[in-house]
Design an enzyme around this catalytic site. Structure first.
Site, PDB file in Angstrom:
ATOM      1  N   GLN A  51      24.348   5.073-114.553  1.00 48.82           N
ATOM      2  CA  GLN A  51      23.988   6.304-115.264  1.00 48.82           C
ATOM      3  C   GLN A  51      22.481   6.422-115.498  1.00 48.82           C
ATOM      4  O   GLN A  51      22.002   7.464-115.934  1.00 48.82           O
ATOM      5  CB  GLN A  51      24.715   6.377-116.621  1.00 48.82           C
ATOM      6  CG  GLN A  51      26.216   6.559-116.478  1.00 48.82           C
ATOM      7  CD  GLN A  51      26.861   6.704-117.839  1.00 48.82           C
ATOM      8  OE1 GLN A  51      27.115   5.722-118.508  1.00 48.82           O
ATOM      9  NE2 GLN A  51      27.092   7.941-118.253  1.00 48.82           N
ATOM     10  N   HIS A 139      32.729   3.117-114.603  1.00 49.07           N
ATOM     11  CA  HIS A 139      31.454   3.568-114.018  1.00 49.07           C
ATOM     12  C   HIS A 139      30.957   2.575-112.964  1.00 49.07           C
ATOM     13  O   HIS A 139      30.365   2.968-111.974  1.00 49.07           O
ATOM     14  CB  HIS A 139      30.369   3.690-115.096  1.00 49.07           C
ATOM     15  CG  HIS A 139      30.341   5.018-115.802  1.00 49.07           C
ATOM     16  ND1 HIS A 139      30.130   6.199-115.140  1.00 49.07           N
ATOM     17  CD2 HIS A 139      30.470   5.342-117.104  1.00 49.07           C
ATOM     18  CE1 HIS A 139      30.141   7.201-116.020  1.00 49.07           C
ATOM     19  NE2 HIS A 139      30.352   6.710-117.222  1.00 49.07           N
TER      20      HIS A 139
HETATM   21 ZN    ZN Z   1      30.561   7.807-118.935  1.00 51.11          ZN
END
Ligand code: ZN
Length: 174
Positions: A51, A139
């Site tokens: 991210q 993720h």
């Molecule tokens: Zn997330």
């Protein structure tokens, strides 16, 4: 400290499987510090390395935000060893701003990871914390909650439905 830019749904890196960390170098330490800062700045309860554009198996999580001084976990090369039970959790994600979704998650997870000092640790999490750990761990395998959510809607729609639900339940209780 530095705030890093958060990658958004649609960017290729969020679909990729991340690589294990071989050694905790000063660069990795800096990445982790920045991830914690970025998570705070964005008001999140977790943030995974992809991210912030780094394909490494690392996430930071604050699974008990209600605590007065919430514990922050740094998990390097995490592995979910066991999971059991089922819960339906309403989730959002810093990479999918403005949306919410209902996702089926385990009620409890047992996870093994390397901490920031290089020690191998095993921990168990349940309820909301199990959701956070599962979400962040996903993720690292290129999975977004939005791709497995049963119900995916804007945060406004979600608030609307919540109000309807509460209104209905309020009536039922009378
Ligand atoms: Zn997330």
């Amino acid at each position: 400290m530095a705030i890093r830019q958060i990658t958004l749904r649609g960017e290729e890196i969020l679909k990729k499987k991340c690589k294990p960390v071989k050694e905790i170098t000063p660069r990795i330490m800096e990445l982790i510090e920045d991830m914690v800062d970025t998570m705070f700045e964005a008001d999140g309860v977790g943030l995974a390395a992809p991210q912030v554009g780094v394909m490494k198996r690392i996430f930071v999580a604050m699974p008990y935000p209600e605590q007065e001084e919430p514990e922050i976990y740094v998990m390097i090369n995490p592995e979910i060893l066991e999971s059991d039970g089922v819960q339906e959790s309403s989730e959002g994600c810093l990479s999918v701003p403005g949306y919410m979704g209902l996702v089926e998650r385990p009620l409890r997870v047992k996870v093994r990871y390397m901490d920031i000092n290089g020690n191998t640790v095993e921990d168990e999490f349940s309820d909301f914390a199990a959701t956070v750990i599962s979400h962040e761990n996903d993720h690292l395998d290129g999975i977004l909650y939005a791709d497995k959510a049963k119900n995916f809607m804007t945060a406004e729609e979600y608030q609307e439905r919540l109000r309807e639900f509460q209104a209905q339940n309020g009536e039922a209780a009378e």
